[in-house]
Scaffold this motif. Structure first.
Motif, PDB file in Angstrom:
ATOM      1  N   PHE B  18      -6.652  31.956   6.266  1.00 58.44           N
ATOM      2  CA  PHE B  18      -6.921  32.930   7.318  1.00 58.44           C
ATOM      3  C   PHE B  18      -8.328  33.510   7.165  1.00 58.44           C
ATOM      4  O   PHE B  18      -9.058  33.669   8.139  1.00 58.44           O
ATOM      5  N   SER B  19      -8.701  33.807   5.942  1.00 60.09           N
ATOM      6  CA  SER B  19     -10.005  34.450   5.730  1.00 60.09           C
ATOM      7  C   SER B  19     -11.143  33.468   6.006  1.00 60.09           C
ATOM      8  O   SER B  19     -12.167  33.838   6.571  1.00 60.09           O
ATOM      9  N   GLU B  20     -10.913  32.197   5.626  1.00 62.24           N
ATOM     10  CA  GLU B  20     -11.941  31.194   5.883  1.00 62.24           C
ATOM     11  C   GLU B  20     -12.067  30.964   7.386  1.00 62.24           C
ATOM     12  O   GLU B  20     -13.169  30.815   7.916  1.00 62.24           O
ATOM     13  N   ALA B  21     -10.936  30.950   8.055  1.00 61.65           N
ATOM     14  CA  ALA B  21     -10.941  30.800   9.508  1.00 61.65           C
ATOM     15  C   ALA B  21     -11.742  31.942  10.132  1.00 61.65           C
ATOM     16  O   ALA B  21     -12.595  31.718  10.998  1.00 61.65           O
ATOM     17  N   ALA B  22     -11.466  33.161   9.669  1.00 65.71           N
ATOM     18  CA  ALA B  22     -12.153  34.338  10.212  1.00 65.71           C
ATOM     19  C   ALA B  22     -13.661  34.207  10.015  1.00 65.71           C
ATOM     20  O   ALA B  22     -14.446  34.448  10.938  1.00 65.71           O
ATOM     21  N   LYS B  23     -14.037  33.787   8.815  1.00 69.33           N
ATOM     22  CA  LYS B  23     -15.460  33.647   8.502  1.00 69.33           C
ATOM     23  C   LYS B  23     -16.134  32.693   9.488  1.00 69.33           C
ATOM     24  O   LYS B  23     -17.203  32.973  10.009  1.00 69.33           O
ATOM     25  N   ASN B  24     -15.476  31.587   9.754  1.00 68.55           N
ATOM     26  CA  ASN B  24     -16.068  30.573  10.621  1.00 68.55           C
ATOM     27  C   ASN B  24     -15.967  30.903  12.099  1.00 68.55           C
ATOM     28  O   ASN B  24     -16.644  30.286  12.923  1.00 68.55           O
ATOM     29  N   LEU B  25     -15.090  31.844  12.408  1.00 69.54           N
ATOM     30  CA  LEU B  25     -14.987  32.293  13.799  1.00 69.54           C
ATOM     31  C   LEU B  25     -15.878  33.517  14.033  1.00 69.54           C
ATOM     32  O   LEU B  25     -15.987  34.001  15.157  1.00 69.54           O
ATOM     33  N   TYR B  26     -16.465  34.013  12.954  1.00 67.24           N
ATOM     34  CA  TYR B  26     -17.290  35.223  13.003  1.00 67.24           C
ATOM     35  C   TYR B  26     -16.500  36.422  13.535  1.00 67.24           C
ATOM     36  O   TYR B  26     -16.997  37.200  14.338  1.00 67.24           O
ATOM     37  N   ILE B  27     -15.247  36.507  13.116  1.00 63.15           N
ATOM     38  CA  ILE B  27     -14.436  37.693  13.410  1.00 63.15           C
ATOM     39  C   ILE B  27     -13.741  38.104  12.116  1.00 63.15           C
ATOM     40  O   ILE B  27     -13.808  37.388  11.112  1.00 63.15           O
ATOM     41  N   SER B  28     -13.083  39.252  12.153  1.00 68.08           N
ATOM     42  CA  SER B  28     -12.460  39.740  10.922  1.00 68.08           C
ATOM     43  C   SER B  28     -11.140  39.026  10.641  1.00 68.08           C
ATOM     44  O   SER B  28     -10.497  38.505  11.554  1.00 68.08           O
ATOM     45  N   GLN B  29     -10.751  39.047   9.376  1.00 69.44           N
ATOM     46  CA  GLN B  29      -9.526  38.346   8.986  1.00 69.44           C
ATOM     47  C   GLN B  29      -8.277  38.943   9.643  1.00 69.44           C
ATOM     48  O   GLN B  29      -7.394  38.180  10.078  1.00 69.44           O
TER      49      GLN B  29
END
Lengths: 297, 297
Positions: B18-29
């Motif tokens: 989830f956190s990696e996804a957030a990072k790559n989506l440029y949104i918060s986890q």
DNA sequence: AATTACTATTGAAAATATCTATAGTTAGAG
DNA sequence: CTCTAACTATAGATATTTTCAATAGTAATT
């Protein structure tokens, strides 16, 4: 690419009308107008042109419309696929089992499950407890049916779904074959052909005789019950196997079986799963078939 | 199917985090966590399972992930396609033209445009003014190049981009061939082969002689300049055609041309388009090539 | 000229997406 | 076995987006 905007654009392209698009999207017409404009602003290209009162797609609009068609078709298919999962029209059940359960108990039960849910894929992995529990920990199988034996990993949970008795099997030509029961001491004179260590039946039997301070002579170890039965049949030794594993051979009188007095060789067959696992409906169903069916036998 | 949610799910599936996804989506986890949950609620099916700290896709999740992959791939391709339009790597120019412009003026200009933008599709429709203006009104062509003549529909706009002179053509064997100019009265004794009524050149010429109270003898009407030139060459009659339409024949001395004194046979060539039309960049470019190039000739 | 049908604009509301801060878990290190 | 680091969930608040109703503007039609 904003998909809300794209959807509005797609409907305008479909009906070549903003108000008709709005009607079919169940939103207001001004919303559609704004969303299409936002998309045009985002993409920096005109998608729709209005000559007089008529609405046309521009070249860019026509090209984008093709993509949008594909995209929303896929989304629709994805929704249908999800429905199919709910209806058990697709799905899969990944399970593991120990030798006894996998070979002698599950096939029939899985067969009747498959008959009721023919579209559901069933993948059964048979192996020893260590192998199977590792698959559970790696989430490669949804659940497993294995015999009592090794201590379970702390991340796994289990519940007994049936019991299974181990008995002594001998060749019909063997002196003991005329009896129905033997004492523990009778075992000392026999040559044993057993499953390998780590198998549930071996652990149960060995722990039980150790408790009674008896020593036995193990001549061979096979990791396959079918091979053990052949050897016993040929009177190369005797063995201790699950009650359920030689029905055919007993009928055909190629194997005889006896209870061992004073030894408690009844073991639990467990349903095992990861403590955090939430079963999908199809899995729950399959487990129901197994836990209900396994006792009728 | 909410595509914002789907995108979050897709990234979680891609990175299984989830956190990696957030990072790559440029949104918060937390946003990602919520969106995935919303998608699961919408679809009424678990998509992601977490055993211990590890993230896995469920069966439904894996199936949906495939669809999401396709969908976002298409969206990406659509974006690239839009960029290609901006870069003139794709695109199309749909134009119409009258006979003179379409045959004798445009091909060369469109050729040099095409040389500079080889990926852009050019579709030229040649026809008479009525036909072409109807195409404009139906938005089947982006613009047109036609000669002065009929009154334009109120929904069309035009601007003169060049002038074109009509001259008398005769066979080199014709008595007039030795002259460079003729008077209006000389025309009365000739047999004419002209374009059909409704063509710009016929309208211009006919209106002009009517104004001068002269009557001429029209023996044949062809809707094709090439056919007219052949007939004139064979001395079957004389004609009045655009200056630009017989360069080759004059060089090869199979046609001679003369000015008609006192007749104003200079006509405007117009760029015509729908009043509401907003030209795409590629069209603007093409129009630039035409309006600049047409005068150099 | 009046009517009808369609799209654009405006200003307000509702819904959604997003954030920060933080709590709760798990896995791995010491 | 405790501590720490890494990850996900929750809560409360804010920002953005979507959406609407009302209405103006524009074209086509009667």
């Amino acid at each position: 690419m904003n998909f809300t905007h794209l959807r509005s654009f797609y409907y305008v392209g479909k009906y070549l009308s903003f108000s008709e698009a709005a009607k079919n999207l169940y939103i207001s017409q001004p919303t559609v107008s704004i969303q299409v404009r936002r998309l045009e602003e985002e993409l920096q290209v005109k998608l729709i042109e209005q000559l007089g009162k008529k609405v046309y797609l521009t070249d860019a609009g026509k090209r984008l419309y093709s993509y949008a068609t594909e995209i929303f078709k896929l989304a629709k298919e994805a929704n249908l696929m999800i429905n199919d999962i709910s209806d058990f029209n697709i799905g899969q059940v990944l399970l593991g089992a120990g030798t006894t359960a996998g070979i002698y108990l599950l096939p029939e039960l899985l067969g009747s499950f498959k008959a009721d849910y023919p579209k559901v894929e069933i993948k059964l992995q048979i192996g020893n407890s260590k192998h199977i529990t590792q698959r559970l920990l790696d989430n490669e199988i949804d659940f497993a049916v294995i015999g009592e034996g090794l201590d379970l990993d702390l991340d796994l949970r289990s519940q007994s779904i049936t019991k299974d008795e181990l008995v002594l099997i001998v060749s019909p030509n063997h002196p003991l074959a005329i009896k129905t029961e033997v004492s523990i001491l009778d075992l000392c004179n026999e040559t044993f052909i057993l499953r390998e260590r780590g198998s549930s039946s071996r652990e149960i039997f060995e722990n039980s005789i150790i408790k009674n301070n008896v020593k036995i002579n193990v001549a061979m170890e096979f990791n396959c019950v079918e091979a053990i039965k052949k050897a016993v049949s040929a009177n190369l030794g005797v063995s201790v196997v699950s009650n359920s594993s030689f029905k055919l051979e007993k009928q055909q009188n190629v194997i005889a079986s006896l209870k061992i007095k004073d030894l408690d060789l009844v073991r639990n067959i467990y349903l095992v799963y990861h403590k955090d696992k939430e079963f999908a409906n199809v899995i729950k169903n399959c487990i129901k078939y197994i836990s209900l069916g396994i006792d009728i036998k």
